[in-house]
Design a protein around this motif. Structure first.
Motif, PDB file in Angstrom:
ATOM      1  N   VAL A 148       5.998   7.026   3.823  1.00  0.00           N
ATOM      2  CA  VAL A 148       7.046   6.189   4.023  1.00  0.00           C
ATOM      3  C   VAL A 148       7.607   5.598   5.256  1.00  0.00           C
ATOM      4  CG1 VAL A 148       9.404   5.637   2.982  1.00  0.00           C
ATOM      5  CG2 VAL A 148       7.642   6.546   1.439  1.00  0.00           C
ATOM      6  N   SER A 149       7.962   7.013   6.027  1.00  0.00           N
ATOM      7  CA  SER A 149       8.354   6.599   7.473  1.00  0.00           C
ATOM      8  C   SER A 149       7.291   6.033   8.422  1.00  0.00           C
ATOM      9  CB  SER A 149       8.729   7.929   7.985  1.00  0.00           C
ATOM     10  OG  SER A 149       9.382   8.650   7.469  1.00  0.00           O
ATOM     11  N   LEU A 150       5.951   6.130   8.247  1.00  0.00           N
ATOM     12  CA  LEU A 150       5.154   5.381   8.847  1.00  0.00           C
ATOM     13  C   LEU A 150       5.164   3.819   8.575  1.00  0.00           C
ATOM     14  CD1 LEU A 150       2.137   7.646   9.051  1.00  0.00           C
ATOM     15  CD2 LEU A 150       3.582   6.873  10.978  1.00  0.00           C
ATOM     16  N   VAL A 151       5.242   3.709   7.257  1.00  0.00           N
ATOM     17  CA  VAL A 151       5.116   2.251   6.695  1.00  0.00           C
ATOM     18  C   VAL A 151       6.474   1.429   7.394  1.00  0.00           C
ATOM     19  CG1 VAL A 151       5.570   0.966   4.765  1.00  0.00           C
ATOM     20  CG2 VAL A 151       3.734   2.623   4.913  1.00  0.00           C
ATOM     21  N   ALA A 152       7.660   2.041   7.327  1.00  0.00           N
ATOM     22  CA  ALA A 152       8.703   1.499   7.650  1.00  0.00           C
ATOM     23  C   ALA A 152       8.809   1.451   9.186  1.00  0.00           C
ATOM     24  CB  ALA A 152      10.022   2.359   7.201  1.00  0.00           C
ATOM     25  N   ALA A 153       8.278   2.430  10.010  1.00  0.00           N
ATOM     26  CA  ALA A 153       8.041   2.053  11.442  1.00  0.00           C
ATOM     27  C   ALA A 153       7.264   0.967  11.647  1.00  0.00           C
ATOM     28  CB  ALA A 153       7.796   3.218  12.173  1.00  0.00           C
ATOM     29  N   TYR A 154       6.153   0.637  11.138  1.00  0.00           N
ATOM     30  CA  TYR A 154       5.243  -0.210  11.241  1.00  0.00           C
ATOM     31  C   TYR A 154       5.950  -1.697  10.816  1.00  0.00           C
ATOM     32  CZ  TYR A 154       1.390  -3.517  10.843  1.00  0.00           C
ATOM     33  OH  TYR A 154       0.666  -4.561  11.229  1.00  0.00           O
ATOM     34  N   VAL A 155       6.610  -1.745   9.892  1.00  0.00           N
ATOM     35  CA  VAL A 155       7.227  -2.928   9.466  1.00  0.00           C
ATOM     36  C   VAL A 155       8.186  -3.284  10.264  1.00  0.00           C
ATOM     37  CG1 VAL A 155       8.542  -4.221   7.709  1.00  0.00           C
ATOM     38  CG2 VAL A 155       6.475  -2.705   7.256  1.00  0.00           C
ATOM     39  N   LEU A 156       9.267  -2.319  10.444  1.00  0.00           N
ATOM     40  CA  LEU A 156      10.233  -2.761  11.441  1.00  0.00           C
ATOM     41  C   LEU A 156       9.851  -3.020  13.156  1.00  0.00           C
ATOM     42  CD1 LEU A 156      12.850  -0.107  10.468  1.00  0.00           C
ATOM     43  CD2 LEU A 156      12.930  -2.463  10.167  1.00  0.00           C
ATOM     44  N   GLY A 157       8.652  -2.304  13.561  1.00  0.00           N
ATOM     45  CA  GLY A 157       8.249  -2.607  14.962  1.00  0.00           C
ATOM     46  C   GLY A 157       7.423  -3.737  14.897  1.00  0.00           C
ATOM     47  N   GLN A 158       6.581  -4.426  14.007  1.00  0.00           N
ATOM     48  CA  GLN A 158       6.028  -5.608  13.850  1.00  0.00           C
ATOM     49  C   GLN A 158       7.230  -6.493  13.565  1.00  0.00           C
ATOM     50  OE1 GLN A 158       2.652  -5.649  14.236  1.00  0.00           O
ATOM     51  NE2 GLN A 158       3.077  -7.902  14.547  1.00  0.00           N
ATOM     52  N   SER A 159       8.058  -6.474  12.880  1.00  0.00           N
ATOM     53  CA  SER A 159       9.140  -7.257  12.897  1.00  0.00           C
ATOM     54  C   SER A 159       9.745  -7.614  14.448  1.00  0.00           C
ATOM     55  CB  SER A 159      10.247  -6.956  11.966  1.00  0.00           C
ATOM     56  OG  SER A 159       9.678  -6.865  10.481  1.00  0.00           O
ATOM     57  N   HIS A 160      10.083  -6.728  14.934  1.00  0.00           N
ATOM     58  CA  HIS A 160      10.685  -7.010  16.154  1.00  0.00           C
ATOM     59  C   HIS A 160       9.651  -7.419  17.321  1.00  0.00           C
ATOM     60  CE1 HIS A 160      13.182  -5.897  19.752  1.00  0.00           C
ATOM     61  NE2 HIS A 160      11.984  -5.512  20.393  1.00  0.00           N
ATOM     62  N   VAL A 161       8.612  -7.385  17.196  1.00  0.00           N
ATOM     63  CA  VAL A 161       7.600  -8.080  17.955  1.00  0.00           C
ATOM     64  C   VAL A 161       7.324  -9.526  17.501  1.00  0.00           C
ATOM     65  CG1 VAL A 161       4.979  -8.310  18.368  1.00  0.00           C
ATOM     66  CG2 VAL A 161       6.003  -6.161  18.687  1.00  0.00           C
ATOM     67  N   ASP A 162       7.346  -9.877  16.217  1.00  0.00           N
ATOM     68  CA  ASP A 162       7.375 -11.157  15.463  1.00  0.00           C
ATOM     69  C   ASP A 162       8.555 -12.042  16.070  1.00  0.00           C
ATOM     70  OD1 ASP A 162       5.035 -10.583  14.344  1.00  0.00           O
ATOM     71  OD2 ASP A 162       5.545 -10.485  12.310  1.00  0.00           O
ATOM     72  N   ALA A 189       0.940  -1.287  -0.027  1.00  0.00           N
ATOM     73  CA  ALA A 189      -0.026   0.143   0.034  1.00  0.00           C
ATOM     74  C   ALA A 189       0.956   1.151   0.008  1.00  0.00           C
ATOM     75  CB  ALA A 189      -0.899  -0.097   1.248  1.00  0.00           C
ATOM     76  N   GLY A 190       1.810   1.288   0.903  1.00  0.00           N
ATOM     77  CA  GLY A 190       2.842   2.354   0.694  1.00  0.00           C
ATOM     78  C   GLY A 190       3.398   2.582  -0.472  1.00  0.00           C
ATOM     79  N   VAL A 191       3.998   1.627  -1.174  1.00  0.00           N
ATOM     80  CA  VAL A 191       4.687   1.579  -2.445  1.00  0.00           C
ATOM     81  C   VAL A 191       3.537   2.159  -3.560  1.00  0.00           C
ATOM     82  CG1 VAL A 191       5.752   0.402  -4.293  1.00  0.00           C
ATOM     83  CG2 VAL A 191       6.356  -0.044  -1.953  1.00  0.00           C
TER      84      VAL A 191
END
Length: 60
Positions: free
Chosen positions: A39-53, A15-17
């Motif tokens: 782009v910053s929000l998308v990156a922050a979400y993906v990185l944060g969710q990756s950390h949680v996962d 969606a961001g792309v």
């Protein structure tokens, strides 16, 4: 493969792309600061969710 394509991280990234590409080709009139914020929000979400996962994987 279907599980990876339907993951929230993947869908948010797509969606961001699409938003960035649509802004360039269809002239959505988003300024550079707005595009950078998206782009910053998308990156922050993906990185944060990756950390949680990753943490969930360690706890198992």
């Amino acid at each position: 493969m279907k599980k990876k394509l339907s993951s929230r991280k993947f869908l948010v990234t797509v969606a961001g792309v699409i938003t960035v590409i649509a802004n360039n080709y269809f002239d959505l009139k988003l300024d550079n600061d707005s595009v950078f914020a998206i782009v910053s929000l998308v990156a922050a979400y993906v990185l944060g969710q990756s950390h949680v996962d990753a943490k969930k994987g360690v706890d198992k």
